[in-house]
Design an enzyme around this catalytic site. Structure first.
Site, PDB file in Angstrom:
ATOM      1  N   VAL A 160     -19.875   8.555  23.385  1.00  0.00           N
ATOM      2  CA  VAL A 160     -20.103   7.839  22.130  1.00  0.00           C
ATOM      3  C   VAL A 160     -19.696   8.711  20.948  1.00  0.00           C
ATOM      4  CG1 VAL A 160     -21.891   6.794  20.668  1.00  0.00           C
ATOM      5  CG2 VAL A 160     -22.070   6.618  23.142  1.00  0.00           C
ATOM      6  N   CYS A 161     -19.097   8.081  19.921  1.00  0.00           N
ATOM      7  CA  CYS A 161     -18.850   8.745  18.640  1.00  0.00           C
ATOM      8  C   CYS A 161     -19.068   7.716  17.541  1.00  0.00           C
ATOM      9  CB  CYS A 161     -17.456   9.375  18.582  1.00  0.00           C
ATOM     10  SG  CYS A 161     -16.108   8.182  18.525  1.00  0.00           S
ATOM     11  N   ARG A 162     -18.486   7.916  16.385  1.00  0.00           N
ATOM     12  CA  ARG A 162     -18.692   6.984  15.278  1.00  0.00           C
ATOM     13  C   ARG A 162     -17.968   5.665  15.514  1.00  0.00           C
ATOM     14  NH1 ARG A 162     -16.914   5.216  10.211  1.00  0.00           N
ATOM     15  NH2 ARG A 162     -14.857   6.091  10.506  1.00  0.00           N
ATOM     16  N   GLY A 181     -15.274   5.323  18.234  1.00  0.00           N
ATOM     17  CA  GLY A 181     -14.687   5.216  19.566  1.00  0.00           C
ATOM     18  C   GLY A 181     -13.453   6.065  19.782  1.00  0.00           C
ATOM     19  N   MET A 198     -20.785   4.134  17.257  1.00  0.00           N
ATOM     20  CA  MET A 198     -22.054   3.847  16.577  1.00  0.00           C
ATOM     21  C   MET A 198     -21.889   2.785  15.494  1.00  0.00           C
ATOM     22  SD  MET A 198     -24.424   5.364  18.198  1.00  0.00           S
ATOM     23  CE  MET A 198     -25.846   5.213  17.093  1.00  0.00           C
TER      24      MET A 198
END
Length: 98
Positions: free
Chosen positions: A62-64, A66, A90
Site C-alpha cells: 500500500v502507498c498513497r 498505488g 490510501m
C-alpha cells in the site's frame, strides 16, 4: 503483477481475514493514518528490510496512490515474494485507519 482494489482489500479486512499489509509511504504520510495492522516499511528501505518478510506469506503493498506500492510489488516479486499491489492506495481506502 497481481493487483487488488482498495475495496476488495477492505472487504477481506472486514470479513476478519488475516492480511499482511505493508505500507511503503513516508513517515509523515503514515502519521496521517494507515490501514489498521499495516507494517510500515518506507519504499526506500524495502530492499534492506525484506529479510523480515516470509516468502510463505502473501503481502498486500500500500502507498498513497498505488505507484510506489507497485514498484515495491515488482521489486519483491523479483525476489520470489508473493505480493499484491493495492490499486488506488490510501486515496481509495474508505475503511478504518489507525
Amino acid at each position: 503483477m497481481r493487483e487488488m482494489t482498495a475495496k476488495e482489500v477492505e472487504t477481506l479486512f472486514n470479513e476478519g481475514k488475516t492480511l499482511n499489509i505493508i505500507d511503503v509511504r513516508e513517515v509523515d504520510e503514515v502519521a496521517a493514518g494507515k490501514v489498521p495492522g499495516a507494517v510500515h516499511i518506507p519504499l526506500g528501505l524495502v530492499e534492506f528490510r525484506m529479510h523480515e518478510l516470509d516468502k510463505a506469506k502473501e503481502y498486500i503493498m500500500v502507498c498513497r496512490s498505488g505507484a510506489r506500492s507497485g514498484r515495491a510489488t515488482q521489486f519483491l516479486e523479483s525476489y520470489g515474494f508473493n505480493v499484491i499491489n493495492m490499486v488506488g492506495g490510501m486515496l481509495a481506502w474508505e475503511g478504518k485507519v489507525e
